[in-house]
Design a protein around this motif. Sequence first.
Motif, short mmCIF file in Angstrom:
data_model
loop_
_atom_site.label_atom_id
_atom_site.label_comp_id
_atom_site.label_asym_id
_atom_site.label_seq_id
_atom_site.Cartn_x
_atom_site.Cartn_y
_atom_site.Cartn_z
N VAL A 223 0.87 -1.17 0.00
CA VAL A 223 0.00 0.00 0.00
C VAL A 223 0.91 1.22 0.00
CG1 VAL A 223 -1.76 1.29 1.24
CG2 VAL A 223 -1.82 -1.21 1.23
N CYS A 224 0.79 2.03 -1.05
CA CYS A 224 1.58 3.25 -1.15
C CYS A 224 0.65 4.43 -0.90
CB CYS A 224 2.22 3.36 -2.53
SG CYS A 224 3.27 4.81 -2.73
N ILE A 225 0.98 5.24 0.09
CA ILE A 225 0.17 6.40 0.44
C ILE A 225 0.98 7.66 0.16
CG2 ILE A 225 -1.12 7.59 2.24
CD1 ILE A 225 -1.33 4.86 3.68
N LYS A 226 0.51 8.45 -0.79
CA LYS A 226 1.16 9.72 -1.10
C LYS A 226 0.41 10.82 -0.38
CE LYS A 226 2.51 12.79 -4.85
NZ LYS A 226 2.48 13.02 -6.31
N ALA A 227 1.12 11.56 0.44
CA ALA A 227 0.50 12.63 1.22
C ALA A 227 1.49 13.77 1.38
CB ALA A 227 0.05 12.11 2.58
N ASP A 228 0.97 14.94 1.63
CA ASP A 228 1.84 16.08 1.88
C ASP A 228 1.68 16.52 3.34
OD1 ASP A 228 -0.67 17.30 1.72
OD2 ASP A 228 -0.29 18.03 -0.31
N GLU A 229 2.27 17.63 3.68
CA GLU A 229 2.25 18.09 5.07
C GLU A 229 0.92 18.68 5.48
OE1 GLU A 229 5.55 20.66 5.86
OE2 GLU A 229 6.97 19.25 5.05
N SER A 230 0.09 19.05 4.52
CA SER A 230 -1.19 19.66 4.88
C SER A 230 -2.08 18.64 5.57
CB SER A 230 -1.89 20.21 3.63
OG SER A 230 -2.21 19.16 2.75
N PRO A 231 -2.88 19.08 6.52
CA PRO A 231 -3.74 18.14 7.23
C PRO A 231 -4.72 17.46 6.27
CG PRO A 231 -4.04 20.40 8.04
CD PRO A 231 -3.05 20.44 6.94
N THR A 232 -4.74 16.16 6.32
CA THR A 232 -5.60 15.38 5.44
C THR A 232 -6.68 14.73 6.27
OG1 THR A 232 -3.70 14.92 4.03
CG2 THR A 232 -5.61 13.51 3.75
N GLU A 233 -7.89 14.76 5.79
CA GLU A 233 -9.00 14.06 6.45
C GLU A 233 -8.82 12.57 6.21
OE1 GLU A 233 -11.85 12.83 8.59
OE2 GLU A 233 -11.39 14.96 8.57
N LEU A 234 -8.61 11.82 7.26
CA LEU A 234 -8.37 10.39 7.13
C LEU A 234 -9.63 9.55 7.36
CD1 LEU A 234 -4.96 10.11 8.99
CD2 LEU A 234 -5.36 10.21 6.53
N GLY A 235 -10.76 10.20 7.56
CA GLY A 235 -11.99 9.48 7.86
C GLY A 235 -12.34 8.42 6.84
N SER A 236 -12.27 8.75 5.57
CA SER A 236 -12.62 7.78 4.53
C SER A 236 -11.59 6.67 4.42
CB SER A 236 -12.78 8.48 3.18
OG SER A 236 -11.55 9.04 2.77
N LEU A 237 -10.38 6.93 4.89
CA LEU A 237 -9.30 5.96 4.81
C LEU A 237 -9.26 5.02 6.02
CD1 LEU A 237 -6.86 5.33 2.95
CD2 LEU A 237 -5.54 6.93 4.33
N MET A 238 -10.00 5.33 7.07
CA MET A 238 -9.91 4.57 8.33
C MET A 238 -10.19 3.08 8.19
SD MET A 238 -8.44 6.36 10.43
CE MET A 238 -8.46 5.20 11.77
N PRO A 239 -11.22 2.64 7.45
CA PRO A 239 -11.41 1.18 7.33
C PRO A 239 -10.19 0.49 6.71
CG PRO A 239 -13.37 2.33 6.59
CD PRO A 239 -12.31 3.38 6.81
N LEU A 240 -9.54 1.15 5.77
CA LEU A 240 -8.35 0.56 5.15
C LEU A 240 -7.17 0.59 6.11
CD1 LEU A 240 -8.99 2.26 1.76
CD2 LEU A 240 -9.06 -0.18 2.16
#
Length: 128
Positions: free
Chosen positions: A59-76
């Motif tokens: 699983v490759c997760i590309k993210a930056d420093e800005s706050p990201t909403e992780l709610g939709s990603l939580m089940p994964l």
Amino acid sequence: MQAFLYFDLTSDSAFHKPVVEQVRQSLSTVSILDLDAHSDELLQHYALRLLRESEKAVVCIKADESPTELGSLMPLLEELFEEGKQRLVLLQGQPPRLQHIFAARPHVVFKVVEEAQVVEEVRRFLEV
């Protein structure tokens, strides 16, 4: 089955994802799915199912420093946190929040990588 899941959580998410194309070209036998922060529930359901059904997964997760909403990603993320699974998490960019989340779970194998390293890490882990 082996899988590669790519999550682009950056604020400037592009439609064309070079890393996904490189993995697709290099590892034709690997099941691939890419999502972003705006992917609908059906696509997220497919991602979760692919993750659960694969023998080995990266699983490759590309993210930056800005706050990201992780709610939709939580089940994964919860699926990734389960022990005893053959999974590798690659963090691309500088996502401090995700680094802390994964570092707090010593049983989860994760690496911080640059875009140029992703294909080689996937190949090494899946031994393709």
